[in-house]
Design a protein around this motif. Structure first.
Motif, PDB file in Angstrom:
ATOM      1  N   LEU A  18      51.325 -14.707  -5.923  1.00 29.49           N
ATOM      2  CA  LEU A  18      50.753 -14.414  -4.533  1.00 29.49           C
ATOM      3  C   LEU A  18      51.051 -13.350  -3.574  1.00 29.49           C
ATOM      4  CD1 LEU A  18      50.449 -18.835  -3.713  1.00 29.49           C
ATOM      5  CD2 LEU A  18      48.674 -16.157  -5.115  1.00 29.49           C
ATOM      6  N   VAL A  19      52.553 -13.439  -3.002  1.00 33.06           N
ATOM      7  CA  VAL A  19      52.822 -12.662  -2.240  1.00 33.06           C
ATOM      8  C   VAL A  19      52.203 -11.114  -2.754  1.00 33.06           C
ATOM      9  CG1 VAL A  19      55.069 -12.031  -0.906  1.00 33.06           C
ATOM     10  CG2 VAL A  19      55.006 -14.068  -2.048  1.00 33.06           C
ATOM     11  N   LEU A  20      52.550 -10.658  -3.593  1.00 35.79           N
ATOM     12  CA  LEU A  20      52.010  -8.938  -4.418  1.00 35.79           C
ATOM     13  C   LEU A  20      50.734  -9.077  -3.773  1.00 35.79           C
ATOM     14  CD1 LEU A  20      52.931  -6.547  -6.331  1.00 35.79           C
ATOM     15  CD2 LEU A  20      51.889  -8.120  -7.937  1.00 35.79           C
ATOM     16  N   LEU A  21      50.223 -10.295  -4.375  1.00 34.63           N
ATOM     17  CA  LEU A  21      48.599  -9.776  -4.388  1.00 34.63           C
ATOM     18  C   LEU A  21      48.529  -9.455  -2.174  1.00 34.63           C
ATOM     19  CD1 LEU A  21      46.822 -12.119  -6.154  1.00 34.63           C
ATOM     20  CD2 LEU A  21      46.506  -9.800  -6.535  1.00 34.63           C
ATOM     21  N   ALA A  80      44.440 -15.839  -2.222  1.00 37.29           N
ATOM     22  CA  ALA A  80      46.267 -16.377  -2.053  1.00 37.29           C
ATOM     23  C   ALA A  80      46.753 -15.944  -0.843  1.00 37.29           C
ATOM     24  CB  ALA A  80      46.746 -14.625  -2.417  1.00 37.29           C
ATOM     25  N   TRP A  81      45.883 -15.335   0.642  1.00 40.52           N
ATOM     26  CA  TRP A  81      46.307 -15.761   1.589  1.00 40.52           C
ATOM     27  C   TRP A  81      45.945 -17.607   2.117  1.00 40.52           C
ATOM     28  CZ3 TRP A  81      48.729 -12.629   4.490  1.00 40.52           C
ATOM     29  CH2 TRP A  81      48.528 -10.974   4.350  1.00 40.52           C
ATOM     30  N   LEU A  84      49.174 -19.081   0.433  1.00 40.29           N
ATOM     31  CA  LEU A  84      51.067 -18.987   1.595  1.00 40.29           C
ATOM     32  C   LEU A  84      50.774 -19.622   2.587  1.00 40.29           C
ATOM     33  CD1 LEU A  84      50.975 -15.700   0.361  1.00 40.29           C
ATOM     34  CD2 LEU A  84      52.262 -17.034  -0.142  1.00 40.29           C
ATOM     35  N   ASN A  85      49.392 -19.977   3.667  1.00 43.62           N
ATOM     36  CA  ASN A  85      49.785 -20.039   4.907  1.00 43.62           C
ATOM     37  C   ASN A  85      49.332 -21.473   4.571  1.00 43.62           C
ATOM     38  OD1 ASN A  85      49.179 -17.724   6.060  1.00 43.62           O
ATOM     39  ND2 ASN A  85      46.320 -17.643   5.723  1.00 43.62           N
ATOM     40  N   ASP A  86      48.880 -22.148   3.513  1.00 38.23           N
ATOM     41  CA  ASP A  86      49.054 -23.468   4.226  1.00 38.23           C
ATOM     42  C   ASP A  86      50.453 -23.794   3.018  1.00 38.23           C
ATOM     43  OD1 ASP A  86      47.059 -25.106   3.937  1.00 38.23           O
ATOM     44  OD2 ASP A  86      46.033 -24.686   2.177  1.00 38.23           O
ATOM     45  N   ALA A  87      50.927 -23.232   2.666  1.00 36.52           N
ATOM     46  CA  ALA A  87      52.690 -23.102   1.795  1.00 36.52           C
ATOM     47  C   ALA A  87      53.695 -23.203   3.925  1.00 36.52           C
ATOM     48  CB  ALA A  87      52.897 -22.281   1.477  1.00 36.52           C
ATOM     49  N   ASP A  88      52.757 -21.737   4.184  1.00 36.04           N
ATOM     50  CA  ASP A  88      53.921 -21.356   5.541  1.00 36.04           C
ATOM     51  C   ASP A  88      53.552 -22.595   6.734  1.00 36.04           C
ATOM     52  OD1 ASP A  88      54.328 -19.493   4.427  1.00 36.04           O
ATOM     53  OD2 ASP A  88      53.301 -17.983   5.861  1.00 36.04           O
ATOM     54  N   ARG A  89      52.361 -23.208   6.582  1.00 40.77           N
ATOM     55  CA  ARG A  89      51.861 -24.430   7.896  1.00 40.77           C
ATOM     56  C   ARG A  89      52.634 -25.657   7.371  1.00 40.77           C
ATOM     57  NH1 ARG A  89      48.092 -25.539  11.349  1.00 40.77           N
ATOM     58  NH2 ARG A  89      49.266 -27.335  12.205  1.00 40.77           N
ATOM     59  N   TYR A 150      41.156 -17.734   6.828  1.00 36.89           N
ATOM     60  CA  TYR A 150      42.348 -17.363   6.097  1.00 36.89           C
ATOM     61  C   TYR A 150      43.947 -18.877   6.506  1.00 36.89           C
ATOM     62  CZ  TYR A 150      41.764 -13.024   4.327  1.00 36.89           C
ATOM     63  OH  TYR A 150      40.523 -12.345   3.389  1.00 36.89           O
ATOM     64  N   LYS A 151      43.159 -19.713   7.336  1.00 37.44           N
ATOM     65  CA  LYS A 151      43.909 -20.803   7.414  1.00 37.44           C
ATOM     66  C   LYS A 151      45.349 -20.736   8.778  1.00 37.44           C
ATOM     67  CE  LYS A 151      43.307 -23.743   3.956  1.00 37.44           C
ATOM     68  NZ  LYS A 151      43.270 -25.174   2.539  1.00 37.44           N
TER      69      LYS A 151
END
Length: 318
Positions: A18-21, A80-81, A84-89, A150-151
């Protein structure tokens, strides 16, 4: 190629993919993406090849000087965005709760909602939930909807900007907005008798929102309806404070919603011209991601917004 399933995808997909994308989406350059991820370029290139082999299609087009997402690649990057934003949240919310807080609410709003109704609703919410962390971002509707998709926001107070967006977002109207032309007190147009037509007004310098905003769309539609060309001398900004300061220090004109102008007009520094531009802006309202449950804080804010919107325009908001 066999059909993909969410079970097989999440059994194979890794956070680094996900980070690579998303990193490639930002840099459009494999060398820069690898450097940002502290990887060798061959390792990053292999990760992308593995992703493309899994999906069975190219995700990026290799150009001489850049890497451009393919049509399917854009869809994968979009998700992917979101992931990742879900994980950050999730991490942010857990840390907030561990430190004794009561969650976080991320709000986006257009300028028309920011002066009165939204701050009043936030004040009511904070009286109920003093330890809730609230973040407010003010942008145009088109940009806010990208952040919501993008959440990076929980909800938006704004307008849908394309007819197809009802498939992606839920919209609950709150208020419509007449647009007025405003100048500084002492402006030549404020002192004259009568009101110049739009063709004359278009020859003055203007402060306007960008072309992508609904407010600018109403302005341009009003000009087009009378066969008037767009002004040549324009400053584009979404900042209300910058607009008001430019008005005070120039002979520029601006077109703004009544809700934004009500308090500045009380200062006596500004004057409304006797002209309403175009039809009122479509109702602004509460926009949320479709089929996604809201947090208790978001639901509480929405209830306050509904109650405030039901008040008559002249009522005191508190």
């Amino acid at each position: 190629m066999d059909s993909l399933s969410s079970t097989s995808l999440f059994g194979w997909l890794r956070f680094k993919h996900l980070v690579l994308l998303t990193t490639l989406d930002q840099s459009r350059n494999m060398h820069a993406a690898a450097r940002a991820m502290h990887l060798s370029q061959p390792a990053a290139s292999k990760m992308l090849r593995d992703l493309e082999a899994y999906f069975g299609v190219a995700l990026f087009e290799r150009l001489p000087r850049a890497m451009q997402p393919t049509e399917l690649g854009e869809q994968v990057i979009r998700h992917a965005w979101r992931l990742l934003n879900d994980a950050d949240r999730l991490v942010s919310d857990i840390n907030d709760l561990r430190e004794g807080g009561y969650g976080k609410l991320l709000i986006g709003a257009i300028a028309a909602a920011a002066p009165e109704i939204l701050p009043a609703a936030i004040a009511r919410l904070k009286r109920q939930r003093p330890r809730l962390s609230v973040s407010l971002q003010e942008l145009t509707s088109d940009r806010l909807l990208v952040e919501l998709e993008y959440k990076r926001l929980d909800l938006v107070i704004g307008r849908l900007t394309h007819v197809s967006q009802h498939n992606q977002f839920d919209f609950e109207p709150l208020r419509d907005e007449p647009l007025r032309v405003v100048v500084r007190r002492g402006h030549p147009l404020a002192a004259g008798d009568g009101m110049p037509d739009l063709a004359t007004l278009s020859r003055w310098p203007w402060i306007l929102h960008p072309m992508t905003s609904p407010m600018r769309g109403v302005f341009e539609a009003a000009l087009a309806a009378q066969g008037v060309a767009s002004p040549d001398d324009v400053v584009e900004t979404t900042s209300i404070q910058a607009t008001l300061q430019l008005l005070l220090n120039s002979d520029m004109l601006a077109v703004l919603p009544w809700s934004v102008l009500r308090r500045p007009l009380e200062s006596g520094q500004y004057v409304l011209l006797e002209r309403v531009i175009g039809k009122p802006l479509d109702y602004y309202g509460i926009i949320t991601r479709r089929d996604e449950p809201q947090s208790t804080a978001a639901r509480a804010l929405i209830e306050h917004l509904r109650e405030l919107a039901r008040q008559a325009p002249g009522d005191e908001i508190a």
